[in-house]
Design a protein around this motif. Structure first.
Motif, PDB file in Angstrom:
ATOM      1  N   VAL A  17     -22.869  34.773  59.975  1.00  0.00           N
ATOM      2  CA  VAL A  17     -22.632  36.133  60.047  1.00  0.00           C
ATOM      3  C   VAL A  17     -20.988  36.417  60.166  1.00  0.00           C
ATOM      4  O   VAL A  17     -20.460  37.167  59.171  1.00  0.00           O
ATOM      5  N   VAL A  18     -20.369  35.775  61.062  1.00  0.00           N
ATOM      6  CA  VAL A  18     -18.862  36.056  61.098  1.00  0.00           C
ATOM      7  C   VAL A  18     -18.161  35.233  60.106  1.00  0.00           C
ATOM      8  O   VAL A  18     -17.111  35.983  59.797  1.00  0.00           O
ATOM      9  N   GLY A  19     -18.677  34.051  59.459  1.00  0.00           N
ATOM     10  CA  GLY A  19     -18.030  33.579  58.621  1.00  0.00           C
ATOM     11  C   GLY A  19     -17.991  34.495  57.104  1.00  0.00           C
ATOM     12  O   GLY A  19     -17.094  34.607  56.601  1.00  0.00           O
ATOM     13  N   LEU A  20     -19.248  35.239  57.048  1.00  0.00           N
ATOM     14  CA  LEU A  20     -19.517  36.040  55.994  1.00  0.00           C
ATOM     15  C   LEU A  20     -18.360  37.244  56.109  1.00  0.00           C
ATOM     16  O   LEU A  20     -17.861  37.709  55.105  1.00  0.00           O
ATOM     17  N   ALA A  21     -18.497  37.781  56.976  1.00  0.00           N
ATOM     18  CA  ALA A  21     -17.530  38.916  57.509  1.00  0.00           C
ATOM     19  C   ALA A  21     -16.171  38.527  57.092  1.00  0.00           C
ATOM     20  O   ALA A  21     -15.336  39.447  56.817  1.00  0.00           O
ATOM     21  N   GLY A  22     -15.676  37.392  57.574  1.00  0.00           N
ATOM     22  CA  GLY A  22     -14.364  36.731  57.472  1.00  0.00           C
ATOM     23  C   GLY A  22     -14.154  36.545  55.810  1.00  0.00           C
ATOM     24  O   GLY A  22     -13.001  36.929  55.612  1.00  0.00           O
ATOM     25  N   VAL A  23     -15.031  36.094  55.317  1.00  0.00           N
ATOM     26  CA  VAL A  23     -14.806  36.249  53.656  1.00  0.00           C
ATOM     27  C   VAL A  23     -14.423  37.472  53.212  1.00  0.00           C
ATOM     28  O   VAL A  23     -13.278  37.697  52.413  1.00  0.00           O
ATOM     29  N   PHE A  24     -15.051  38.537  53.361  1.00  0.00           N
ATOM     30  CA  PHE A  24     -15.071  39.553  52.864  1.00  0.00           C
ATOM     31  C   PHE A  24     -13.825  40.540  53.541  1.00  0.00           C
ATOM     32  O   PHE A  24     -13.564  41.706  53.039  1.00  0.00           O
ATOM     33  N   HIS A  28     -10.109  36.098  60.833  1.00  0.00           N
ATOM     34  CA  HIS A  28      -9.801  34.649  60.855  1.00  0.00           C
ATOM     35  C   HIS A  28     -10.336  34.157  62.268  1.00  0.00           C
ATOM     36  O   HIS A  28      -9.645  33.652  63.164  1.00  0.00           O
ATOM     37  N   TRP A  29     -11.613  34.506  62.451  1.00  0.00           N
ATOM     38  CA  TRP A  29     -12.455  34.191  63.629  1.00  0.00           C
ATOM     39  C   TRP A  29     -13.704  33.520  63.248  1.00  0.00           C
ATOM     40  O   TRP A  29     -14.223  33.713  62.436  1.00  0.00           O
ATOM     41  N   GLY A  30     -13.901  32.548  64.214  1.00  0.00           N
ATOM     42  CA  GLY A  30     -15.116  31.875  63.715  1.00  0.00           C
ATOM     43  C   GLY A  30     -15.098  30.229  63.485  1.00  0.00           C
ATOM     44  O   GLY A  30     -13.790  30.015  63.118  1.00  0.00           O
ATOM     45  N   LEU A  31     -15.884  29.509  63.452  1.00  0.00           N
ATOM     46  CA  LEU A  31     -16.030  28.200  63.086  1.00  0.00           C
ATOM     47  C   LEU A  31     -15.646  27.775  61.721  1.00  0.00           C
ATOM     48  O   LEU A  31     -14.882  26.919  61.694  1.00  0.00           O
ATOM     49  N   VAL A  32     -16.158  28.650  60.868  1.00  0.00           N
ATOM     50  CA  VAL A  32     -16.034  28.265  59.457  1.00  0.00           C
ATOM     51  C   VAL A  32     -14.552  28.453  58.699  1.00  0.00           C
ATOM     52  O   VAL A  32     -13.954  27.599  58.111  1.00  0.00           O
TER      53      VAL A  32
END
Length: 66
Positions: A17-24, A28-32
């Protein structure tokens, strides 16, 4: 084992979910976002983490408690 699967599923869900939020949102937080070989493929990796989390939750539900 059930609690372990649930914990790993929860962590995968949060990272997805954090990665999806980071894409949109350009967070720049999270593992992905931190893994270099995923550059340009963050959306697919985040979706894969969410699907993995769902699979882990399903596997945990099929286990006996304990």
């Amino acid at each position: 084992m059930k609690h372990f699967l649930e914990l790993i599923g929860f962590l995968a869900l949060v990272q997805g979910v954090v990665g999806l939020a980071g894409v949109f949102t350009d967070w720049h937080w999270g593992l992905v976002q931190r893994v270099g070989f995923l550059d340009g493929h963050e959306l697919y990796a985040s979706l894969a983490l969410v699907v993995l989390a769902i699979a882990l939750f399903a596997a945990a539900e099929s286990r006996k408690p304990g």
